[in-house]
Design a protein around this motif. Structure first.
Motif, PDB file in Angstrom:
ATOM      1  N   VAL A 128       0.847  -1.199   0.000  1.00 39.35           N
ATOM      2  CA  VAL A 128       0.000   0.000   0.000  1.00 39.35           C
ATOM      3  C   VAL A 128       0.880   1.246   0.000  1.00 39.35           C
ATOM      4  N   ASN A 129       1.896   1.281   0.871  1.00 41.32           N
ATOM      5  CA  ASN A 129       2.813   2.437   0.925  1.00 41.32           C
ATOM      6  C   ASN A 129       3.474   2.685  -0.422  1.00 41.32           C
ATOM      7  N   ARG A 130       3.955   1.628  -1.043  1.00 43.86           N
ATOM      8  CA  ARG A 130       4.648   1.770  -2.318  1.00 43.86           C
ATOM      9  C   ARG A 130       3.692   2.193  -3.443  1.00 43.86           C
ATOM     10  N   LEU A 131       2.533   1.544  -3.488  1.00 37.99           N
ATOM     11  CA  LEU A 131       1.617   1.770  -4.603  1.00 37.99           C
ATOM     12  C   LEU A 131       0.876   3.101  -4.530  1.00 37.99           C
ATOM     13  N   LEU A 132       0.704   3.641  -3.333  1.00 36.15           N
ATOM     14  CA  LEU A 132       0.070   4.952  -3.222  1.00 36.15           C
ATOM     15  C   LEU A 132       0.878   6.013  -3.960  1.00 36.15           C
ATOM     16  N   LYS A 133       2.192   5.844  -3.984  1.00 33.19           N
ATOM     17  CA  LYS A 133       3.083   6.818  -4.632  1.00 33.19           C
ATOM     18  C   LYS A 133       2.972   6.785  -6.159  1.00 33.19           C
ATOM     19  N   GLU A 134       2.508   5.664  -6.700  1.00 34.55           N
ATOM     20  CA  GLU A 134       2.447   5.529  -8.158  1.00 34.55           C
ATOM     21  C   GLU A 134       1.072   5.062  -8.635  1.00 34.55           C
ATOM     22  N   ASP A 162      -8.617   4.629   0.763  1.00 39.20           N
ATOM     23  CA  ASP A 162      -9.006   3.889   1.969  1.00 39.20           C
ATOM     24  C   ASP A 162      -9.431   2.452   1.662  1.00 39.20           C
ATOM     25  N   GLU A 163      -9.713   2.138   0.392  1.00 39.61           N
ATOM     26  CA  GLU A 163     -10.095   0.779   0.000  1.00 39.61           C
ATOM     27  C   GLU A 163      -8.914  -0.033  -0.545  1.00 39.61           C
ATOM     28  N   LEU A 164      -7.785   0.639  -0.717  1.00 37.46           N
ATOM     29  CA  LEU A 164      -6.624  -0.020  -1.312  1.00 37.46           C
ATOM     30  C   LEU A 164      -6.106  -1.202  -0.487  1.00 37.46           C
ATOM     31  N   LYS A 169      -7.106  -8.896  -0.820  1.00 35.13           N
ATOM     32  CA  LYS A 169      -7.895  -9.918  -1.531  1.00 35.13           C
ATOM     33  C   LYS A 169      -7.152 -10.410  -2.765  1.00 35.13           C
ATOM     34  N   HIS A 170      -6.600  -9.471  -3.516  1.00 35.60           N
ATOM     35  CA  HIS A 170      -5.880  -9.806  -4.733  1.00 35.60           C
ATOM     36  C   HIS A 170      -4.666 -10.675  -4.430  1.00 35.60           C
ATOM     37  N   LEU A 171      -3.923 -10.285  -3.410  1.00 39.30           N
ATOM     38  CA  LEU A 171      -2.730 -11.022  -3.017  1.00 39.30           C
ATOM     39  C   LEU A 171      -3.091 -12.430  -2.552  1.00 39.30           C
ATOM     40  N   PHE A 172      -4.197 -12.547  -1.830  1.00 37.26           N
ATOM     41  CA  PHE A 172      -4.662 -13.862  -1.378  1.00 37.26           C
ATOM     42  C   PHE A 172      -4.932 -14.762  -2.588  1.00 37.26           C
TER      43      PHE A 172
END
Length: 171
Positions: free
Chosen positions: A109-115, A128-130, A136-139
């Motif tokens: 989440v930290n990494r992807l918020l930046k890009e 807030d839904e990320l 879920k996706h990772l699971f």
């Protein structure tokens, strides 16, 4: 030596792949870039104009082309590549050096918020839904990612540390 890096988007596959390829003197191939060059269109535009099914079929063909025609490379897969068709089996059949770059949901989440704006899959998801989306996706994808016996947990490590750790795993 064929080295294949897999993991969720934002896990560092391209960054680590470039460093590792420089250190080892190997060609670096980003599968999405390879597809874009071959198709003469960007991956997001392929999805928009031709659909995901077309993309996944082409992705499978190009993955197998790279695995069959090239030696001595570091290949960075798209985050979803191992999860479709027989892609993961093709990778496992081609090399013993498939490595899963495992990153926690919080770190992703930290990494992807930046890009976020450059990532079509998440660009329209509210911040807030990320975490729930990624979780879920990772699971769903972890079943495929965990088929490799080489896993590097990347949280709290810089790229050089990860590349050094990788060196001990390669056969």
């Amino acid at each position: 030596m064929k080295i294949v890096l897999l993991g969720y988007m934002g896990s560092g596959k391209s960054t680590i792949g470039k460093l590792l390829s420089q250190e080892r003197g190997l060609e670096f191939i980003d599968l999405d870039n390879y597809i874009e060059e071959a198709e003469q269109i960007s991956v997001p535009d392929i999805f928009k104009t031709k659909g995901e099914l077309y993309f996944r079929k082409r992705e499978y063909a190009y993955l197998n082309e790279v695995l069959a025609q090239k030696d001595n490379f570091v290949l960075s897969l798209g985050g979803g590549t191992p999860c479709y068709g027989n892609n993961m089996q093709a990778v496992l059949d081609a090399t013993k050096n498939a490595i899963y770059l495992k990153v926690s949901i919080a770190e992703l989440v930290n990494r992807l918020l930046k890009e976020k704006d450059q990532r079509p899959l998440i660009m329209n998801i509210p911040e807030d839904e990320l975490p729930e989306f990624i979780g879920k996706h990772l699971f769903e994808r972890s079943y495929f990612y965990n088929q490799t016996d080489k896993v590097i947990s990347s949280d709290g490590k810089n790229p050089d540390e990860i590349v050094a750790e990788m060196g001990a795993l390669l056969v």
